[in-house]
Structures are given as C-alpha cells and as structure tokens.
Scaffold this motif. Structure first.
Motif, PDB file in Angstrom:
ATOM      1  N   LEU A 132      15.376 127.401 105.374  1.00  0.00           N
ATOM      2  CA  LEU A 132      14.572 128.174 103.965  1.00  0.00           C
ATOM      3  C   LEU A 132      14.270 129.606 104.366  1.00  0.00           C
ATOM      4  O   LEU A 132      14.399 130.491 103.482  1.00  0.00           O
ATOM      5  CB  LEU A 132      13.749 127.370 103.612  1.00  0.00           C
ATOM      6  CG  LEU A 132      13.795 125.986 103.419  1.00  0.00           C
ATOM      7  CD1 LEU A 132      12.813 125.319 102.463  1.00  0.00           C
ATOM      8  CD2 LEU A 132      15.189 126.015 102.481  1.00  0.00           C
ATOM      9  N   GLU A 167      11.977 119.927  97.903  1.00  0.00           N
ATOM     10  CA  GLU A 167      11.802 118.935  98.983  1.00  0.00           C
ATOM     11  C   GLU A 167      12.286 119.979 100.419  1.00  0.00           C
ATOM     12  O   GLU A 167      13.117 120.896 100.226  1.00  0.00           O
ATOM     13  CB  GLU A 167      13.048 118.061  98.981  1.00  0.00           C
ATOM     14  CG  GLU A 167      12.607 116.819  97.858  1.00  0.00           C
ATOM     15  CD  GLU A 167      13.567 115.736  98.073  1.00  0.00           C
ATOM     16  OE1 GLU A 167      14.228 115.677  98.864  1.00  0.00           O
ATOM     17  OE2 GLU A 167      13.510 115.108  97.008  1.00  0.00           O
ATOM     18  N   ALA A 168      11.553 119.680 101.445  1.00  0.00           N
ATOM     19  CA  ALA A 168      12.035 120.486 102.720  1.00  0.00           C
ATOM     20  C   ALA A 168      11.315 119.651 103.904  1.00  0.00           C
ATOM     21  O   ALA A 168      10.401 118.840 103.609  1.00  0.00           O
ATOM     22  CB  ALA A 168      11.380 121.786 102.798  1.00  0.00           C
ATOM     23  N   HIS A 199       9.206 129.215  98.994  1.00  0.00           N
ATOM     24  CA  HIS A 199      10.606 129.128  99.405  1.00  0.00           C
ATOM     25  C   HIS A 199      10.904 127.407  99.223  1.00  0.00           C
ATOM     26  O   HIS A 199      12.016 127.070  98.609  1.00  0.00           O
ATOM     27  CB  HIS A 199      10.835 129.302 100.880  1.00  0.00           C
ATOM     28  CG  HIS A 199      11.133 130.593 101.052  1.00  0.00           C
ATOM     29  ND1 HIS A 199      12.339 131.283 100.890  1.00  0.00           N
ATOM     30  CD2 HIS A 199      10.215 131.513 101.510  1.00  0.00           C
ATOM     31  CE1 HIS A 199      12.295 132.466 101.159  1.00  0.00           C
ATOM     32  NE2 HIS A 199      11.173 132.739 101.613  1.00  0.00           N
ATOM     33  N   ILE A 200       9.902 126.633  99.217  1.00  0.00           N
ATOM     34  CA  ILE A 200      10.057 125.359  99.194  1.00  0.00           C
ATOM     35  C   ILE A 200      10.284 124.961  97.650  1.00  0.00           C
ATOM     36  O   ILE A 200      11.083 124.101  97.292  1.00  0.00           O
ATOM     37  CB  ILE A 200       8.992 124.376  99.781  1.00  0.00           C
ATOM     38  CG1 ILE A 200       9.052 124.291 101.415  1.00  0.00           C
ATOM     39  CG2 ILE A 200       9.007 123.084  99.295  1.00  0.00           C
ATOM     40  CD1 ILE A 200       7.790 123.899 102.057  1.00  0.00           C
ATOM     41  N   ASN A 241      16.255 122.573 103.786  1.00  0.00           N
ATOM     42  CA  ASN A 241      16.165 121.905 102.335  1.00  0.00           C
ATOM     43  C   ASN A 241      17.067 120.507 102.549  1.00  0.00           C
ATOM     44  O   ASN A 241      17.564 120.153 103.678  1.00  0.00           O
ATOM     45  CB  ASN A 241      16.696 122.807 101.262  1.00  0.00           C
ATOM     46  CG  ASN A 241      18.262 123.343 101.645  1.00  0.00           C
ATOM     47  OD1 ASN A 241      18.843 122.806 102.579  1.00  0.00           O
ATOM     48  ND2 ASN A 241      18.428 124.392 100.839  1.00  0.00           N
ATOM     49  N   ARG A 242      17.249 119.871 101.286  1.00  0.00           N
ATOM     50  CA  ARG A 242      17.991 118.702 101.345  1.00  0.00           C
ATOM     51  C   ARG A 242      19.496 118.838 101.554  1.00  0.00           C
ATOM     52  O   ARG A 242      19.952 117.824 102.136  1.00  0.00           O
ATOM     53  CB  ARG A 242      17.880 118.188  99.596  1.00  0.00           C
ATOM     54  CG  ARG A 242      18.704 116.877  99.628  1.00  0.00           C
ATOM     55  CD  ARG A 242      18.830 116.512  98.145  1.00  0.00           C
ATOM     56  NE  ARG A 242      17.392 116.273  97.475  1.00  0.00           N
ATOM     57  CZ  ARG A 242      17.191 115.934  96.324  1.00  0.00           C
ATOM     58  NH1 ARG A 242      18.168 116.200  95.268  1.00  0.00           N
ATOM     59  NH2 ARG A 242      15.774 115.750  95.518  1.00  0.00           N
ATOM     60  N   GLN A 286      13.527 124.958  96.003  1.00  0.00           N
ATOM     61  CA  GLN A 286      14.551 123.899  96.407  1.00  0.00           C
ATOM     62  C   GLN A 286      14.897 122.900  95.537  1.00  0.00           C
ATOM     63  O   GLN A 286      13.841 122.590  94.714  1.00  0.00           O
ATOM     64  CB  GLN A 286      14.408 123.461  97.919  1.00  0.00           C
ATOM     65  CG  GLN A 286      14.067 124.477  98.836  1.00  0.00           C
ATOM     66  CD  GLN A 286      15.171 125.668  99.105  1.00  0.00           C
ATOM     67  OE1 GLN A 286      16.318 125.353  99.036  1.00  0.00           O
ATOM     68  NE2 GLN A 286      14.797 127.010  98.920  1.00  0.00           N
ATOM     69  N   SER A 317       7.566 118.724 101.754  1.00  0.00           N
ATOM     70  CA  SER A 317       8.015 118.949 100.287  1.00  0.00           C
ATOM     71  C   SER A 317       6.697 119.328  99.502  1.00  0.00           C
ATOM     72  O   SER A 317       5.451 118.811 100.063  1.00  0.00           O
ATOM     73  CB  SER A 317       8.639 117.630  99.854  1.00  0.00           C
ATOM     74  OG  SER A 317       9.721 117.223 100.500  1.00  0.00           O
TER      75      SER A 317
END
Length: 529
Positions: free
Chosen positions: A337, A358-359, A350-351, A331-332, A354, A455
């Motif tokens: 993750l 964002e990923a 999971h993304i 992540n950021r 965040q 993302s």
C-alpha cells in the motif's frame, strides 16, 4: 427576535475546546465582552488529544534541539498535505504566523521544550516533547522540503492534551470571560435582515445541583470510556440526553457583535458519517459526544455552506515499537500500500481506499523479536496496551507465506510476489516500490511469519481513531461563515473543526490544534472589530 434576553455579550462562543478558548482569549484581549457556552465542562477533543501543536519556521524549541527550519520549508511541505483545502495565501499566513502562535500559547501558560525524540514515532514517551509528527522524512515530502521536526508536544506525562487545555482554561479564568458549562446550543437568532444577533440554548441551571453533578460525572466517564471502548461509553449517551431534556431551561443570549461556532466536528454523528463518509463508519470516533455536527448544523440553519464533509482522518498506527515499520503493509490482493514509515493518518488514507478497507502488516520472527524488545523503552502505557494486544491476540501466525495468505484471506500469489519483490530490493539495499529508507528495509525471510490486521474496523485492543475534517465554509481573512455564493452570513463566524481549515484535506499530528489556534484567534479578532 425575542422580547427579552437572559444575558448579553459582545461575543457569544459556542464550544469551549481549543478553538473556542483561543477565540475567547483573543476577543477579550481586544476589549470585547465574551460569553462562552459548552455542552459539558469544556476541553472538547483538545483536552483528550496528545496535546501536540504543529509549528515550524524556526521555533525556539526547534533551535534548542539544534534544528533549522524555515517558513518556506514548512509551506512547501504543507502544500502537499493541505492540497487546496485553503488558498495558498492562507497557508502562507498560517506558516508565517506559526512561530508567533506557538509563542502566544506559551504566554498563556502552555509548557513546551526542545527535547528531541531519537526516532520516528506516532507519539513520543515522556522524555521527549519535539518530534517528526508527520511524513516529513519520507518521499515525496522530503524531496520538496528539508525535513524538520514540527510536532511540539505540551510538556506533561501521558497524553498532554489535558495539560494544554488546562493552561488555556486558566488563561480564560484570568480574564473577565463568562463561561456557561452544561449549556447546549439549540438555535441561532437572527434579525429581520438575516444577521445573527444571538443564540438560543438550554442550560441545566445551577439550582439543579443533583442533576448538574450527575451530568458532569456521566459526561466525564462517557468521554473516557469512548476513547477505549465505545460500547461502554454509549451506555451513558441516553442518560446524559435525558438529564439535559428534563432539567434544561431555555436561555436566549444576545450577541452584540457576533456568534462564533467552535463546537467541533461530527465524528460522533453516525447518520452524518453515513451520509458524507460511509467508508469510515468502521473507525473509532475520537472526541466527545458533543462532536455530533450540531455546530455545523447551526451554521447551515442560517444559510451557511459546507465543504469537504467527506474528508475524515483515520489513524492506523503500528509504530511504536519502531521495528514494525520494517514490515510490509498489503491489501486483500497482496499488493503493497505505502511506505510504512508514513504518518498513521496517511497510512489510514491508503487503507480506506482498499476493498473493504482491509489491510495487513506482514512481518517475520526477527521483526517481532526486535519489536517486543523495544516496547519497554519506546512506548507509553496506551501504546504498550496496543502492542500487548497485537503480540498476544491481534495476529495470525504461520510457518510459510503461503500458509499465512490462506489463513488471512490474502491472495496467495499476490502476497508471495510482494514479499519476493521486497526481499530482492532489501538485499540490494533499496526499496524501489515505496522509497523506504534502506536502513529500515531488510528481507522478511525468517519464519514463522505474522500478519497484523490493520483494517479500518475498530478492535477492542487496536482501535483506529478518527476525526472529521470538513465543516462550514468561511471567509479566510475573517473566519466569517459564508453561503454557497461566497457571501458572508452577517454576525456568524466559525473556527476549529466546525469550519473548513488548513487540515481539512489531510492531517498530521498537531495540525488540528495549530489550526484551532490560528482560526480561533482569527475569528476572535474579526468579531471584536
């Protein structure tokens, strides 16, 4: 209640996709007179899907491929995926009926075979039609049930949804089932006691030949363009609606036994997405513009309740090529993750949790070289297009991890810490953080380094497809639409993504179509008496 009806049937079905077709066939086979209406020409999201049916418990195709599976193992796995979306009794019935429902599809003409994909993939090539379509082989799932391949892809080149639905369409045609295309449902008709006794709709009449041809042509191109580049498809939304408004004639259809709503979800209704699941607005809608929530709203108009409307499945696939699962998804803040071998919808879950949804997938030159070499043998054309975008345009490249962090906006110390931890585990032959199989864990230490933006927000060459999972609440024995107090709305049923079902909490490939078969047949059987 109208003084006269334009047509009558025992059962009127709204929507001619996977669920609607299955409901129609089941009702007709039980002796009911069936009329189906569809805004376009049928198929819905099923026809543009991968044509995968999630089935297990010992199907003939699993056995053909040399795999053993049990109803209990399938149930134990799906309990983790489905959560409490349906009762345990319903999930048990879904699993117990799985073998028979797949056989039923084959009897309708849907082709399957037991050719097993040699590696984990989001969608197999045209050489294989059985694969691990979920997260069966990763923890915690593999710890509660022996992994088994349950993704049964209809046999056909490319994405097989068109093959699967073509067989269902032909099965409908072999029966005395009336199908009214280019007919939009606009309201439910009830009697003085609140029982649903009919449907109001607007049909582009057959005598309006030019309008029907234009509507059919535009809707087909709209559906195709929406898959690959929504802004182009959106240009046709207005003309399609204007044709419907200008040429549509109101029809009232009497349903002697009941109405079944099988009109899909609401992924193309941005206002509903903003209301129920605003964090998903950056994804790419999968389906047709008829997936606008109209079926759900029809049910609500007569007192039907809804649930799990916040649940959306967004699919972030970066496999194939398979080598990319050896990267780390962060992540950021640079935090890892999940297990990168997870199914794409679980990765998407999971993304979306965040910050900014964002990923980035972090890989090194070794992984990129292996992935490029795998593209010709492991991908179909649309996957090849995605890989080409990622390798040519959709990445950031840097000589060091620190430089990569700076260029992507990822926290420098967090990313360095994540890579160091991963590399230390890899050298020890393990992945303590996420439990990824040791054979897919290798140090990321051969620069230059790459970051692929995974993302949620849609990109032209790397879209994040999504479908909505919530809908009308139903009685799980009959498929009857229920009110907030749990009582049934008499004469009204729902199936597929218009209703809450087995995949309304979590999704794996094939589970929605499997639920369309399960819930569609259930509603068709119930309304037929």
């Amino acid at each position: 209640m109208p003084e006269s009806w334009d047509a009558e049937a025992d059962v009127v079905i709204v929507g001619f996709g996977g669920a609607g077709a299955c409901a129609a066939i089941e009702a007709a086979d039980r002796g009911a007179d069936v009329l189906v209406v569809d805004r376009f020409d049928g198929g819905g999201a099923t026809a543009i899907s991968g044509g995968v049916v999630y089935a297990g418990g010992g199907t003939v195709y699993q056995k053909e491929a040399g795999f053993e599976d049990s109803v209990q193992a399938m149930l134990d796995y799906l309990r983790l995926e489905a959560g409490d979306a349906v009762t345990d009794a319903t999930l048990e019935r879904f699993c117990a009926d799985s073998v028979r429902n797949l056989e039923w599809l084959a009897e309708q003409g849907v082709p399957f075979e037991g050719s097993m994909a040699p590696r984990k993939t989001s969608y197999p090539t045209n050489d294989y039609y059985l694969y691990y379509s979920g997260s069966e082989s990763v923890p915690p799932f593999r710890d509660v049930a022996p992994p088994a391949p349950r993704g049964h892809r209809a046999k056909g080149r490319g994405t097989s949804g068109k093959v699967l639905f073509a067989a269902l369409r032909q099965a409908v045609r072999r029966r005395e089932i009336r199908v009214w295309p280019q007919t939009s449902a606009t309201g439910l008709i009830t009697d003085d006691d609140g029982r649903v006794i009919g449907l109001e709709c607007r049909e582009i009449p057959r005598k309006a030949v030019v309008a029907r041809l234009a509507h059919r042509w535009m809707s087909r191109w709209n559906r195709k363009l929406n898959i690959y580049y929504r802004p182009a498809g959106k240009l046709m939304d207005g003309p399609i609606r204007r044709l419907e408004a200008k040429h549509g004639i109101t029809r009232r259809l009497r349903a002697r036994r009941g109405v079944i709503l099988a009109a899909g979800g609401f992924v193309f209704n941005r206002k509903m997405l903003a209301e129920y699941a605003p964090e998903y607005r950056g994804g790419s809608s999968l389906g047709t513009i008829a997936d606008d929530g109209s079926g759900i709203r029809l049910g609500e108009s007569v007192g039907g309740a809804t649930a799990r409307m916040h649940r959306v499945s967004a699919w972030r696939f970066f496999n194939p090529p398979f080598a990319l699962v050896e990267g780390v998804l962060v992540n950021r803040e640079g935090g890892r993750l999940c297990n990168e071998l997870c199914y794409g919808a679980r990765i998407g879950d999971h993304i979306v949790r965040q910050s900014g949804a964002e990923a980035h997938l972090i890989v090194d030159q070794r992984i990129v070289d292996e992935a490029k070499a795998q593209v010709p043998d492991q991908t179909l054309w649309f996957q090849r297009w995605q890989a080409a975008y990622l390798f040519r345009l959709g990445h950031v490249k840097a000589d060091t991890i620190e430089e990569l962090a700076e260029r992507t906006g990822i926290d420098r110390e967090g990313l360095r810490r994540a890579i160091d931890t991963y590399n230390a585990d890899a050298r020890a032959g393990r992945d303590d953080a996420m439990g990824k199989d040791a054979e897919h864990v290798h140090p990321i230490d051969r620069g230059p380094y790459y970051a692929f933006d995974c993302s949620l927000r849609a990109k032209r060459g790397y879209p994040c497809p999504m479908i909505t999972l919530g809908g009308l609440t139903v009685d799980e024995e009959s498929g009857a639409v229920t009110r907030a107090d749990g009582s049934a709305v008499p004469g009204l049923y729902a199936a597929g993504r218009t209703a809450v079902g087995v995949c309304s909490e979590s999704y794996v490939s094939g589970l929605s179509i499997a639920d369309c078969v399960f819930s569609g047949r259930r509603a068709g059987a119930s309304v037929s008496g």
